[in-house]
Design a protein around this motif. Sequence first.
Motif, PDB file in Angstrom:
ATOM      1  N   LEU A  74      15.008   4.604   0.758  1.00 26.76           N
ATOM      2  CA  LEU A  74      13.671   4.130   0.377  1.00 26.76           C
ATOM      3  C   LEU A  74      13.006   3.393   1.531  1.00 26.76           C
ATOM      4  O   LEU A  74      11.806   3.523   1.769  1.00 26.76           O
ATOM      5  N   LYS A  75      13.829   2.588   2.225  1.00 24.29           N
ATOM      6  CA  LYS A  75      13.313   1.785   3.341  1.00 24.29           C
ATOM      7  C   LYS A  75      12.688   2.636   4.431  1.00 24.29           C
ATOM      8  O   LYS A  75      11.703   2.244   5.053  1.00 24.29           O
ATOM      9  N   LYS A  94      -5.734   2.391   9.147  1.00 23.30           N
ATOM     10  CA  LYS A  94      -6.946   2.423   8.326  1.00 23.30           C
ATOM     11  C   LYS A  94      -7.895   1.293   8.743  1.00 23.30           C
ATOM     12  O   LYS A  94      -9.111   1.499   8.854  1.00 23.30           O
ATOM     13  N   GLN A  95      -7.317   0.116   8.990  1.00 22.60           N
ATOM     14  CA  GLN A  95      -8.154  -1.035   9.391  1.00 22.60           C
ATOM     15  C   GLN A  95      -8.816  -0.791  10.751  1.00 22.60           C
ATOM     16  O   GLN A  95      -9.992  -1.089  10.941  1.00 22.60           O
ATOM     17  N   PHE A 117       5.469   3.497   2.030  1.00 20.04           N
ATOM     18  CA  PHE A 117       4.900   2.214   1.616  1.00 20.04           C
ATOM     19  C   PHE A 117       4.695   1.352   2.856  1.00 20.04           C
ATOM     20  O   PHE A 117       5.459   1.462   3.829  1.00 20.04           O
ATOM     21  N   TRP A 118       3.692   0.485   2.792  1.00 23.67           N
ATOM     22  CA  TRP A 118       3.444  -0.489   3.871  1.00 23.67           C
ATOM     23  C   TRP A 118       3.160  -1.829   3.229  1.00 23.67           C
ATOM     24  O   TRP A 118       2.519  -1.908   2.177  1.00 23.67           O
ATOM     25  N   TRP A 127       0.990  -7.184   8.997  1.00 24.98           N
ATOM     26  CA  TRP A 127       1.732  -6.024   8.485  1.00 24.98           C
ATOM     27  C   TRP A 127       3.200  -6.175   8.829  1.00 24.98           C
ATOM     28  O   TRP A 127       3.550  -6.504   9.960  1.00 24.98           O
ATOM     29  N   LEU A 174      -6.098  11.312   6.295  1.00 21.98           N
ATOM     30  CA  LEU A 174      -5.859  10.049   5.595  1.00 21.98           C
ATOM     31  C   LEU A 174      -5.270   9.035   6.565  1.00 21.98           C
ATOM     32  O   LEU A 174      -4.431   9.389   7.395  1.00 21.98           O
ATOM     33  N   TYR A 175      -5.721   7.796   6.440  1.00 26.35           N
ATOM     34  CA  TYR A 175      -5.198   6.716   7.296  1.00 26.35           C
ATOM     35  C   TYR A 175      -4.672   5.597   6.417  1.00 26.35           C
ATOM     36  O   TYR A 175      -5.298   5.259   5.402  1.00 26.35           O
ATOM     37  N   PHE A 176      -3.543   5.009   6.822  1.00 22.51           N
ATOM     38  CA  PHE A 176      -2.954   3.936   6.016  1.00 22.51           C
ATOM     39  C   PHE A 176      -2.653   2.700   6.864  1.00 22.51           C
ATOM     40  O   PHE A 176      -2.509   2.777   8.084  1.00 22.51           O
ATOM     41  N   ALA A 177      -2.547   1.569   6.133  1.00 27.05           N
ATOM     42  CA  ALA A 177      -2.155   0.270   6.712  1.00 27.05           C
ATOM     43  C   ALA A 177      -3.062  -0.093   7.896  1.00 27.05           C
ATOM     44  O   ALA A 177      -4.276   0.055   7.794  1.00 27.05           O
ATOM     45  N   TRP A 178      -2.493  -0.517   9.034  1.00 28.13           N
ATOM     46  CA  TRP A 178      -3.370  -0.999  10.108  1.00 28.13           C
ATOM     47  C   TRP A 178      -4.142   0.122  10.799  1.00 28.13           C
ATOM     48  O   TRP A 178      -5.162  -0.125  11.437  1.00 28.13           O
ATOM     49  N   PHE A 236      -0.087   7.053   9.901  1.00 27.66           N
ATOM     50  CA  PHE A 236       0.283   5.734   9.393  1.00 27.66           C
ATOM     51  C   PHE A 236       1.375   5.098  10.259  1.00 27.66           C
ATOM     52  O   PHE A 236       2.024   5.792  11.037  1.00 27.66           O
ATOM     53  N   PRO A 287       5.160   3.251  10.923  1.00 32.80           N
ATOM     54  CA  PRO A 287       6.476   3.491  10.330  1.00 32.80           C
ATOM     55  C   PRO A 287       6.546   2.835   8.942  1.00 32.80           C
ATOM     56  O   PRO A 287       6.038   1.725   8.760  1.00 32.80           O
ATOM     57  N   VAL A 288       7.142   3.537   7.988  1.00 34.31           N
ATOM     58  CA  VAL A 288       7.102   3.069   6.596  1.00 34.31           C
ATOM     59  C   VAL A 288       8.091   1.927   6.361  1.00 34.31           C
ATOM     60  O   VAL A 288       9.098   1.798   7.067  1.00 34.31           O
ATOM     61  N   THR A 289       7.763   1.105   5.374  1.00 38.93           N
ATOM     62  CA  THR A 289       8.622  -0.028   5.011  1.00 38.93           C
ATOM     63  C   THR A 289       8.719  -0.135   3.488  1.00 38.93           C
ATOM     64  O   THR A 289       8.198  -1.061   2.886  1.00 38.93           O
ATOM     65  N   GLY A 290       9.370   0.850   2.886  1.00 41.49           N
ATOM     66  CA  GLY A 290       9.539   0.814   1.437  1.00 41.49           C
ATOM     67  C   GLY A 290      10.677  -0.103   1.029  1.00 41.49           C
ATOM     68  O   GLY A 290      11.286  -0.777   1.856  1.00 41.49           O
ATOM     69  N   ALA A 305       2.168  12.814   8.693  1.00 41.83           N
ATOM     70  CA  ALA A 305       2.609  13.710   7.623  1.00 41.83           C
ATOM     71  C   ALA A 305       1.607  14.847   7.530  1.00 41.83           C
ATOM     72  O   ALA A 305       0.398  14.642   7.657  1.00 41.83           O
ATOM     73  N   ALA A 315      -1.911  13.011   7.345  1.00 42.59           N
ATOM     74  CA  ALA A 315      -1.954  11.551   7.219  1.00 42.59           C
ATOM     75  C   ALA A 315      -1.377  10.895   8.462  1.00 42.59           C
ATOM     76  O   ALA A 315      -0.422  11.402   9.055  1.00 42.59           O
ATOM     77  N   GLU A 331       0.874  -1.174   0.000  1.00 40.94           N
ATOM     78  CA  GLU A 331       0.000   0.000   0.000  1.00 40.94           C
ATOM     79  C   GLU A 331       0.911   1.224   0.000  1.00 40.94           C
ATOM     80  O   GLU A 331       2.008   1.177   0.540  1.00 40.94           O
TER      81      GLU A 331
END
Lengths: 150, 83
Positions: A114-115, B10-11, A120-121, A132, B4-8, B77, B79-82, B56, B75, A49
């Motif tokens: 990027l990490k 949002k759930q 991104f999730w 998750w 805006l809500y993301f990932a868990w 969310f 912590p991000v994991t790109g 954000a 937003a 996501e």
Amino acid sequence: MIRIQAEDFDVGAEMAAMNGDGDVGALASFVGLVRGGKGDEKIGAMTLEHYPGMTEKKLAQIEAEARTRWPLEDCLIIHRFGRLEPGERIVMVITASSHRQAALEACAFLIDWLKTSAPFWKLEERSGGEEWVEARASDDQAAEKWAANK
Amino acid sequence: MKLLYFAWLKQKIGIAEEDITLPDDVATLGALVTWLKSRGPGYEEALGDLAVVRFAVNQDFAGLDHPLSDSDEVALFPPVTGG
């Protein structure tokens, strides 16, 4: 250049398209795949996501930062979203420079950042249900190393 | 204000986004979080441990002391994991 997309990409074609203006002596690349895992860690698929808008903004900032630090002739970041199965490509970074050191270092910098700063999730499908992926402290440390070396 | 809500998050909250009118006494991100937690059990659960929530404002990472105005896009969310 930044591309956020659901569809796959052709690694060879993307590498071949990195021309710069004729002064490219080195291309460095990284391709990240969905890891299938073993035993209890095995996953069926992963859904990525993202935050449309912020993703493009952050990736463009990261690219701009890499270009200020290293003499890059060209730079490409492709990041996919959506449902991906083990073995599928998630991300690709290519850096082009006159010499190998700048290309290799900039590529490592980009993938570390990027990490920790691309919004991104990842939701993994496991035998016990969906889970998750949590951010790892080691990823933060890898990105901070570059901040310290600025 | 657009939220805006993301990932868990949002759930747990049960929606991906919503438009709210920023209350007059909510001037920072921290105050917004406190106000959101009072809106229902989903919000309370999602925002129970702020160590695992990131923010954000207008698509830039922001801390709890960040000032807000009604025209901001905020937003929330994990912590991000790109990559």
